[in-house]
Scaffold this active site. Structure first.
Site, PDB file in Angstrom:
ATOM      1  N   GLU A 116       0.922  -1.097  -0.028  1.00 48.28           N
ATOM      2  CA  GLU A 116      -0.017  -0.044  -0.131  1.00 48.28           C
ATOM      3  C   GLU A 116       0.736   1.418  -0.061  1.00 48.28           C
ATOM      4  OE1 GLU A 116      -3.486  -1.484   2.981  1.00 48.28           O
ATOM      5  OE2 GLU A 116      -2.592   0.582   3.444  1.00 48.28           O
ATOM      6  N   GLY A 142       4.979  -2.187   7.666  1.00 46.64           N
ATOM      7  CA  GLY A 142       6.434  -2.402   8.047  1.00 46.64           C
ATOM      8  C   GLY A 142       7.090  -1.485   8.955  1.00 46.64           C
ATOM      9  N   GLU A 143       8.223  -2.186   9.566  1.00 43.74           N
ATOM     10  CA  GLU A 143       9.131  -1.544  10.236  1.00 43.74           C
ATOM     11  C   GLU A 143      10.417  -1.132   9.650  1.00 43.74           C
ATOM     12  OE1 GLU A 143       9.195   0.046  13.506  1.00 43.74           O
ATOM     13  OE2 GLU A 143      11.321   0.501  12.742  1.00 43.74           O
ATOM     14  N   SER A 170       9.358   6.583  10.784  1.00 43.27           N
ATOM     15  CA  SER A 170       8.297   6.506  11.855  1.00 43.27           C
ATOM     16  C   SER A 170       8.758   4.994  12.464  1.00 43.27           C
ATOM     17  CB  SER A 170       6.990   6.424  11.698  1.00 43.27           C
ATOM     18  OG  SER A 170       6.356   5.857  12.943  1.00 43.27           O
ATOM     19  N   SER A 217       6.797   5.535  17.755  1.00 42.65           N
ATOM     20  CA  SER A 217       5.672   4.930  18.235  1.00 42.65           C
ATOM     21  C   SER A 217       5.661   4.615  19.648  1.00 42.65           C
ATOM     22  CB  SER A 217       5.029   3.779  17.292  1.00 42.65           C
ATOM     23  OG  SER A 217       4.819   4.226  16.074  1.00 42.65           O
ATOM     24  N   ASN A 274      -7.717   3.965  14.151  1.00 45.88           N
ATOM     25  CA  ASN A 274      -8.768   3.596  13.175  1.00 45.88           C
ATOM     26  C   ASN A 274      -9.061   2.162  13.484  1.00 45.88           C
ATOM     27  OD1 ASN A 274      -8.892   5.698  11.278  1.00 45.88           O
ATOM     28  ND2 ASN A 274      -6.666   5.255  10.778  1.00 45.88           N
ATOM     29  N   CYS A 323      -3.827   1.918   8.407  1.00 42.89           N
ATOM     30  CA  CYS A 323      -2.432   1.242   7.939  1.00 42.89           C
ATOM     31  C   CYS A 323      -2.745  -0.058   7.893  1.00 42.89           C
ATOM     32  CB  CYS A 323      -1.417   1.593   8.906  1.00 42.89           C
ATOM     33  SG  CYS A 323      -0.164   0.728   9.141  1.00 42.89           S
TER      34      CYS A 323
HETATM   35  N1  SAH Z   1       6.120   0.299  11.766  1.00 44.94           N
HETATM   36  C1  SAH Z   1       6.347   1.660  12.006  1.00 44.94           C
HETATM   37  C2  SAH Z   1       5.826   2.656  10.965  1.00 44.94           C
HETATM   38  C3  SAH Z   1       4.454   2.210  10.372  1.00 44.94           C
HETATM   39  S1  SAH Z   1       3.063   2.370  11.261  1.00 44.94           S
HETATM   40  C4  SAH Z   1       5.848   2.187  13.251  1.00 44.94           C
HETATM   41  O1  SAH Z   1       5.144   1.551  14.224  1.00 44.94           O
HETATM   42  O2  SAH Z   1       6.194   3.274  13.722  1.00 44.94           O
HETATM   43  C5  SAH Z   1       2.743   4.058  11.238  1.00 44.94           C
HETATM   44  C6  SAH Z   1       2.132   4.569  12.602  1.00 44.94           C
HETATM   45  O3  SAH Z   1       0.585   4.184  12.520  1.00 44.94           O
HETATM   46  C7  SAH Z   1       2.531   4.102  13.983  1.00 44.94           C
HETATM   47  O4  SAH Z   1       2.613   5.031  14.903  1.00 44.94           O
HETATM   48  C8  SAH Z   1       1.483   3.042  14.208  1.00 44.94           C
HETATM   49  O5  SAH Z   1       1.527   2.557  15.752  1.00 44.94           O
HETATM   50  C9  SAH Z   1       0.270   3.501  13.783  1.00 44.94           C
HETATM   51  N2  SAH Z   1      -0.746   2.477  13.683  1.00 44.94           N
HETATM   52  C10 SAH Z   1      -1.071   1.361  13.397  1.00 44.94           C
HETATM   53  N3  SAH Z   1      -2.199   0.818  13.119  1.00 44.94           N
HETATM   54  C11 SAH Z   1      -2.969   1.788  13.543  1.00 44.94           C
HETATM   55  C12 SAH Z   1      -4.473   2.194  13.700  1.00 44.94           C
HETATM   56  N4  SAH Z   1      -5.237   1.068  13.383  1.00 44.94           N
HETATM   57  N5  SAH Z   1      -4.873   3.413  13.904  1.00 44.94           N
HETATM   58  C13 SAH Z   1      -4.125   4.219  13.761  1.00 44.94           C
HETATM   59  N6  SAH Z   1      -2.609   4.411  13.812  1.00 44.94           N
HETATM   60  C14 SAH Z   1      -2.028   2.934  13.462  1.00 44.94           C
HETATM   61 FE1  SF4 Z   2       4.545  -2.927  12.325  1.00 47.79          FE
HETATM   62 FE2  SF4 Z   2       2.094  -2.161  12.657  1.00 47.79          FE
HETATM   63 FE3  SF4 Z   2       3.685  -2.281  14.714  1.00 47.79          FE
HETATM   64 FE4  SF4 Z   2       4.294  -0.403  12.791  1.00 47.79          FE
HETATM   65  S1  SF4 Z   2       2.437  -0.575  14.212  1.00 47.79           S
HETATM   66  S2  SF4 Z   2       5.545  -1.860  13.725  1.00 47.79           S
HETATM   67  S3  SF4 Z   2       3.406  -1.620  11.143  1.00 47.79           S
HETATM   68  S4  SF4 Z   2       2.874  -4.076  13.478  1.00 47.79           S
END
Ligand code: SAH
Ligand code: SF4
Length: 349
Positions: free
Chosen positions: A92, A164-165, A196, A219, A297, A341
């Site tokens: 995505e 992804g991370e 992030s 995060s 979300n 996401c």
């Molecule tokens: N893996 C990295 C970057 C991708 S996620 C990380 O975790 O930082 C990007 C951001 O979206 C992160 O802060 C994550 O915690 C947040 N996120 C994941 N799922 C979500 C959801 N359902 N609603 C809102 N934010 C969400």
């Molecule tokens: Fe992976 Fe989602 Fe955690 Fe970011 S928030 S590290 S994308 S599992």
């Protein structure tokens, strides 16, 4: 046929490759001009590259490794693209409209192994890392889409916040950031790029040492280890104390601000006591920290997590502000499409 994307080579790597293959450095400038200024979609459009050099490029590289599988367009202008990779995996990419410009939210891995219990991406374990080329090409594809519109707008910001991370795909991330930043490449300023991370403390040190100087967001999502470990597995490897040490290293070395992301989850981390704990945790670093409060979300597969009430969100914000913490509430984008996401992708799979 080669499967190597030309978008995965930094400028210096392309120069070196061309020299090794008997061509002049100058050709790299021409090729990058076609790729990143004129934004062509086929090698055959690079009309000032001599035929022998062009044939060599065609034999060794591909210009497109992402195919658009589908896209969703939101009423607020957000577009969510689903791209198919050469090995059929889907990823995505999201284009968002802000007052300050257009930002692309890019994916760094196919799936994610961090297993955060609230996240849709964590539902699908990691299949593989994206290559540097696949990360860069997401922005290129979004830009190609914009080029076809009446008003050719430019992607001005990038957030590496898709699936992804990113710090778990360190080398390819760094390559892609170099290409994004390069003024001959995507020419996006370091201050307009944000990575992030879920908090891989060891990698935060390494990231700081790269001197890339792009923005970093962490995060955090909880003010105590007890709560954070319940929602984020990574907290077992790197508890909050380790994360804070890494953050301090970043702040001291870069003298840049850092963003702490905080999703508000109803009754879990959204009470006044949690805001006070967060303010205490930030403490004297407040000049260098911005807290970004994020609306959750909801994800169908994680019904135990709900978004905070509006009043709790405002109260959380007020409590932080009163304690002198810089904070903002992240605006939502594309709420009428599969906004969370990883949601569109997990539905398609
Ligand atoms: N893996 C990295 C970057 C991708 S996620 C990380 O975790 O930082 C990007 C951001 O979206 C992160 O802060 C994550 O915690 C947040 N996120 C994941 N799922 C979500 C959801 N359902 N609603 C809102 N934010 C969400
Ligand atoms: Fe992976 Fe989602 Fe955690 Fe970011 S928030 S590290 S994308 S599992």
């Amino acid at each position: 046929m080669s499967e190597v994307s030309i978008y995965g080579l930094t400028f210096d790597q392309l120069v070196e490759w061309l020299l090794e293959h008997g061509h002049r450095k100058y050709r790299a400038l021409q090729v990058w001009d076609w790729l990143y200024r004129k934004q062509v979609e086929r090698f055959s459009e690079m009309i000032d590259i001599p035929e022998d050099c062009l044939q060599l490029l065609v034999r060794h590289f591909i210009l497109g490794s992402l195919d658009e599988h589908c896209k969703q367009i939101s009423a607020d202008g957000t577009i969510k693209f689903l791209f198919r990779l050469k090995d059929d995996h889907l990823i995505e990419t999201v284009l968002m409209r802000h007052k300050f410009g257009l930002s692309a939210c890019v994916t760094s891995q196919v799936g994610c192994n961090m297993g955060c219990s609230f996240c849709a991406s964590g539902l699908v374990t990691k299949h593989r890392d994206l290559t540097g080329g696949e990360i860069v090409e997401q922005i290129i594809k979004v830009q190609h889409h914009l080029n076809q519109q009446k008003q050719a707008e430019k992607v001005s910001h990038v957030v590496v916040m898709g699936i992804g991370e990113p710090l778990d795909n360190f080398k390819n991330l760094v390559t892609s950031l170099q290409i994004m930043k390069d003024h001959k490449g995507l020419a996006i300023g370091a201050r307009h790029i944000t990575v992030s991370t879920s908090g891989l403390a060891d990698k935060i040190y390494e990231f700081t040492d790269t001197d890339l100087r792009v923005n970093l967001a962490i995060s955090l999502h909880a003010p105590t280890n007890e709560i954070r470990a319940r929602i984020m597995n990574i907290n077992r490897a790197f508890p909050i104390e380790a994360l804070i040490q890494a953050i301090d290293y970043y702040i001291v070395k870069t003298k840049r601000k850092i963003t702490l992301e905080y999703i508000l989850l109803k009754d879990l981390n959204d009470r006044r006591e949690h805001a006070l704990q967060l303010a205490d945790l930030i403490g004297d670093r407040r000049k260098f920290v911005n807290v970004n409060i994020i609306h959750y979300n909801p994800v169908d597969e994680h019904p135990q997590y709900q978004r905070s009430e509006h009043e709790s969100t405002l109260a959380f914000y007020d409590t932080l502000k009163k304690r002198g913490i810089n904070c903002s509430i992240r605006l939502e984008h594309g709420t009428d499409i599969d906004a969370a996401c990883g949601q569109l992708r997990s539905k398609q799979i």
